[in-house]
Design an enzyme around this catalytic site. Structure first.
Site, PDB file in Angstrom:
ATOM      1  N   ASP A  60      42.454  27.986 -24.943  1.00 31.02           N
ATOM      2  CA  ASP A  60      42.210  26.735 -24.214  1.00 31.02           C
ATOM      3  C   ASP A  60      40.924  26.107 -24.732  1.00 31.02           C
ATOM      4  O   ASP A  60      39.958  26.806 -25.036  1.00 31.02           O
ATOM      5  CB  ASP A  60      42.048  26.996 -22.712  1.00 31.02           C
ATOM      6  CG  ASP A  60      43.327  27.500 -22.073  1.00 31.02           C
ATOM      7  OD1 ASP A  60      44.403  27.232 -22.644  1.00 31.02           O
ATOM      8  OD2 ASP A  60      43.254  28.158 -21.024  1.00 31.02           O
ATOM      9  N   ASP A  66      32.706  24.533 -18.392  1.00 34.73           N
ATOM     10  CA  ASP A  66      33.200  25.923 -18.511  1.00 34.73           C
ATOM     11  C   ASP A  66      32.065  26.829 -18.972  1.00 34.73           C
ATOM     12  O   ASP A  66      31.860  27.930 -18.460  1.00 34.73           O
ATOM     13  CB  ASP A  66      34.319  26.025 -19.564  1.00 34.73           C
ATOM     14  CG  ASP A  66      35.631  25.426 -19.115  1.00 34.73           C
ATOM     15  OD1 ASP A  66      35.964  25.581 -17.934  1.00 34.73           O
ATOM     16  OD2 ASP A  66      36.338  24.827 -19.959  1.00 34.73           O
ATOM     17  N   GLU A  88      36.879  34.673 -18.646  1.00 29.18           N
ATOM     18  CA  GLU A  88      37.880  33.908 -19.385  1.00 29.18           C
ATOM     19  C   GLU A  88      37.235  33.166 -20.551  1.00 29.18           C
ATOM     20  O   GLU A  88      37.892  32.850 -21.539  1.00 29.18           O
ATOM     21  CB  GLU A  88      38.528  32.916 -18.413  1.00 29.18           C
ATOM     22  CG  GLU A  88      39.780  32.303 -18.960  1.00 29.18           C
ATOM     23  CD  GLU A  88      40.277  31.182 -18.072  1.00 29.18           C
ATOM     24  OE1 GLU A  88      40.268  31.341 -16.850  1.00 29.18           O
ATOM     25  OE2 GLU A  88      40.680  30.155 -18.625  1.00 29.18           O
ATOM     26  N   GLU A  89      35.938  32.891 -20.433  1.00 21.38           N
ATOM     27  CA  GLU A  89      35.254  32.100 -21.456  1.00 21.38           C
ATOM     28  C   GLU A  89      34.573  32.959 -22.517  1.00 21.38           C
ATOM     29  O   GLU A  89      33.787  32.449 -23.314  1.00 21.38           O
ATOM     30  CB  GLU A  89      34.235  31.167 -20.802  1.00 21.38           C
ATOM     31  CG  GLU A  89      34.831  30.208 -19.793  1.00 21.38           C
ATOM     32  CD  GLU A  89      35.962  29.349 -20.363  1.00 21.38           C
ATOM     33  OE1 GLU A  89      35.981  29.100 -21.571  1.00 21.38           O
ATOM     34  OE2 GLU A  89      36.843  28.964 -19.579  1.00 21.38           O
ATOM     35  N   ASP A 107      36.835  33.894 -13.665  1.00 24.31           N
ATOM     36  CA  ASP A 107      37.232  32.613 -14.249  1.00 24.31           C
ATOM     37  C   ASP A 107      36.139  31.652 -13.788  1.00 24.31           C
ATOM     38  O   ASP A 107      36.158  31.176 -12.647  1.00 24.31           O
ATOM     39  CB  ASP A 107      38.603  32.164 -13.735  1.00 24.31           C
ATOM     40  CG  ASP A 107      38.993  30.814 -14.321  1.00 24.31           C
ATOM     41  OD1 ASP A 107      38.171  30.220 -15.048  1.00 24.31           O
ATOM     42  OD2 ASP A 107      40.111  30.347 -14.039  1.00 24.31           O
ATOM     43  N   LEU A 109      35.320  28.598 -14.309  1.00 18.97           N
ATOM     44  CA  LEU A 109      35.652  27.234 -13.901  1.00 18.97           C
ATOM     45  C   LEU A 109      37.168  27.051 -13.965  1.00 18.97           C
ATOM     46  O   LEU A 109      37.722  26.850 -15.045  1.00 18.97           O
ATOM     47  CB  LEU A 109      34.939  26.255 -14.831  1.00 18.97           C
ATOM     48  CG  LEU A 109      34.504  24.911 -14.258  1.00 18.97           C
ATOM     49  CD1 LEU A 109      35.632  23.922 -14.189  1.00 18.97           C
ATOM     50  CD2 LEU A 109      33.821  25.037 -12.881  1.00 18.97           C
ATOM     51  N   ASP A 110      37.812  27.187 -12.824  1.00 23.08           N
ATOM     52  CA  ASP A 110      39.268  27.018 -12.777  1.00 23.08           C
ATOM     53  C   ASP A 110      39.599  25.542 -12.543  1.00 23.08           C
ATOM     54  O   ASP A 110      38.941  24.884 -11.742  1.00 23.08           O
ATOM     55  CB  ASP A 110      39.851  27.849 -11.626  1.00 23.08           C
ATOM     56  CG  ASP A 110      41.343  27.656 -11.515  1.00 23.08           C
ATOM     57  OD1 ASP A 110      42.059  27.982 -12.468  1.00 23.08           O
ATOM     58  OD2 ASP A 110      41.802  27.133 -10.473  1.00 23.08           O
ATOM     59  N   GLU A 272      42.653  35.393 -12.799  1.00 21.48           N
ATOM     60  CA  GLU A 272      43.265  34.462 -11.845  1.00 21.48           C
ATOM     61  C   GLU A 272      44.283  35.159 -10.929  1.00 21.48           C
ATOM     62  O   GLU A 272      44.191  35.056  -9.709  1.00 21.48           O
ATOM     63  CB  GLU A 272      43.936  33.312 -12.619  1.00 21.48           C
ATOM     64  CG  GLU A 272      42.897  32.514 -13.395  1.00 21.48           C
ATOM     65  CD  GLU A 272      43.496  31.461 -14.323  1.00 21.48           C
ATOM     66  OE1 GLU A 272      43.156  30.289 -14.182  1.00 21.48           O
ATOM     67  OE2 GLU A 272      44.307  31.833 -15.210  1.00 21.48           O
TER      68      GLU A 272
HETATM   69  P1  FDP Z   1      43.214  24.474 -16.024  1.00 21.76           P
HETATM   70  O1  FDP Z   1      43.964  24.768 -17.268  1.00 21.76           O
HETATM   71  O2  FDP Z   1      42.902  23.000 -15.857  1.00 21.76           O
HETATM   72  O3  FDP Z   1      41.992  25.339 -15.854  1.00 21.76           O
HETATM   73  O4  FDP Z   1      43.792  27.975 -14.809  1.00 21.76           O
HETATM   74  C1  FDP Z   1      44.671  27.169 -15.383  1.00 21.76           C
HETATM   75  C2  FDP Z   1      45.022  25.908 -14.621  1.00 21.76           C
HETATM   76  O5  FDP Z   1      44.152  24.818 -14.764  1.00 21.76           O
HETATM   77  C3  FDP Z   1      45.216  26.090 -13.092  1.00 21.76           C
HETATM   78  O6  FDP Z   1      44.054  25.881 -12.353  1.00 21.76           O
HETATM   79  C4  FDP Z   1      46.293  25.077 -12.781  1.00 21.76           C
HETATM   80  O7  FDP Z   1      47.063  25.440 -11.648  1.00 21.76           O
HETATM   81  C5  FDP Z   1      47.119  25.073 -14.030  1.00 21.76           C
HETATM   82  O8  FDP Z   1      46.290  25.567 -15.098  1.00 21.76           O
HETATM   83  C6  FDP Z   1      47.566  23.677 -14.404  1.00 21.76           C
HETATM   84  O9  FDP Z   1      48.568  23.767 -15.316  1.00 21.76           O
HETATM   85  P2  FDP Z   1      49.366  22.471 -15.881  1.00 21.76           P
HETATM   86  O10 FDP Z   1      48.446  21.840 -16.874  1.00 21.76           O
HETATM   87  O11 FDP Z   1      50.606  23.023 -16.480  1.00 21.76           O
HETATM   88  O12 FDP Z   1      49.666  21.572 -14.725  1.00 21.76           O
END
Ligand code: FDP
Length: 344
Positions: A60, A66, A88-89, A107, A109-110, A272
């Site tokens: 990512d 982050d 995660e980072e 994680d 920054l979710d 997560e």
């Molecule tokens: P993000 O990549 O923006 O950090 O952790 C991953 C996550 O967000 C979740 O918070 C979120 O539910 C999901 O991914 C969003 O996924 P989509 O881009 O497929 O909607």
């Protein structure tokens, strides 16, 4: 009305059996105030959603916030009895105090893709026993049922800490004037009756047949096999969807799908899925990888992904039944089934 208890007072009276675990919770809460203050400033604090030009271990794109969150929480955890941090980072684990009893998976920054959109984002953490005498990863490559505590902070209209030290799930809200988290909801129990689902429906064509069938049945409403009208909410910040489901029920799904790199879904087991699963189980909910209990999965590597379904136990179990017994209940309203005449 008496003042709600502070987080500190709560931990002293109803905290973990091991005070070291409480220390981690307190340090995470303390550091989250710094991140919350930065987020509240938006672009006034700088361009927090800008890509840094590099990718994290999961591939990512890393955003400025982050990295700030990773550094802030890792540094703060030096003030707690923590031997190791897995984030995660970060590609590999970080050693803090090799003799300390705990390991923390983070994680930082979710919901990073929502940084610039003024939507709730968060921080998720999982507390495990450190395994002295092993390499850094060994402490983390254990089933999530070994967690001593877990939680998440949500930076939303309110800054809240949702946490468990395996004695129920509790919610604390930051009083910004005093800089203190105070008890908002003790012993949260997930409402089983709420019919609301959260899924990124734009991936419909990539899902397996069982997930499609479950969502078709939600869409079919009270005349369909589920016999109820479902509402949909997708914030695309897991912490925000999770918070809503905790306080009013429903189900969250991020299944694996056919897109390249998404066979195991999008979400990470250690950072997560495991902490969410503990928070939800402690609130009488459930969490699976669509079939198997998340907390029983033995991770093979730090950054492993997993399909994730969590929320009200009855709904999570139903999704599992759709996978293990695809004919389940499809007979109740055959007109709406995949084999029926009126499939919606
Ligand atoms: P993000 O990549 O923006 O950090 O952790 C991953 C996550 O967000 C979740 O918070 C979120 O539910 C999901 O991914 C969003 O996924 P989509 O881009 O497929 O909607």
């Amino acid at each position: 009305m008496p003042e709600p208890m502070t987080l500190q007072a709560f931990l002293e009276t109803s905290g973990a059996d091991d005070p070291a675990v409480d220390q981690v919770v307190a340090v995470m809460a303390g550091a989250s105030r710094e991140i919350a203050a930065t987020i509240q400033l938006g672009t006034l604090a700088g361009r927090m959603g800008d890509a840094r030009g590099n990718q994290n271990a999961d591939g990512d794109e890393q955003k400025a916030l982050d990295v700030i969150a990773h550094d802030t929480f890792t540094e703060a955890l030096r003030r707690a009895p923590v031997a190791l941090v897995a984030s995660e980072e970060s590609d590999s684990t970080v050693t803090l105090d090799a003799d300390a009893p705990l390991a923390v998976a983070l994680d930082p920054l979710d919901g990073s893709s929502n940084i610039d959109t003024n939507v709730s984002i968060g921080t998720i953490f999982s507390i495990l026993p450190a395994r002295p005498g092993t390499d850094g990863e060994a402490s983390f490559l254990v089933p999530g049922r070994e967690q001593l505590g877990a939680g998440f902070i949500i930076y939303g209209p309110q800054v809240s800490l949702v946490m468990t030290v395996r004695k129920g799930t509790h919610i604390f809200t930051l009083d910004p004037a005093r800089g203190e988290f105070r008890l908002a909801q003790q012993d949260v129990r997930i409402h089983p009756a709420r019919t609301e689902y959260a899924i990124n429906a734009s991936n419909y064509r990539h899902w397996d047949e069982c997930v499609r069938t479950y969502i078709d049945d939600c869409l079919a409403g009270e005349d369909g096999p589920l016999g109820a009208n479902f509402n949909m909410r997708w914030i695309a910040s897991m912490v925000a969807d999770a918070y809503r489901i905790l306080v009013r029920g429903g189900i969250f799904l991020y299944p694996g799908d056919q897109r390249r790199g998404y066979q195991q879904g999008r979400l990470r087991l250690l950072y997560e899925a495991n902490p969410m699963a503990l928070v939800f189980e402690e609130a009488a909910g459930a969490a699976t990888d669509t079939v198997n209990r998340i907390l029983d999965i033995k991770p093979r590597n730090l950054h492993q992904r997993t399909p994730l379904v969590f929320g009200s136990a009855d709904k999570v179990e139903r999704v599992a039944r759709y996978h293990t017994d695809p004919s389940h209940d499809f007979t109740r309203s055959p007109l709406f089934s995949h084999r029926g005449l009126l499939r919606v």
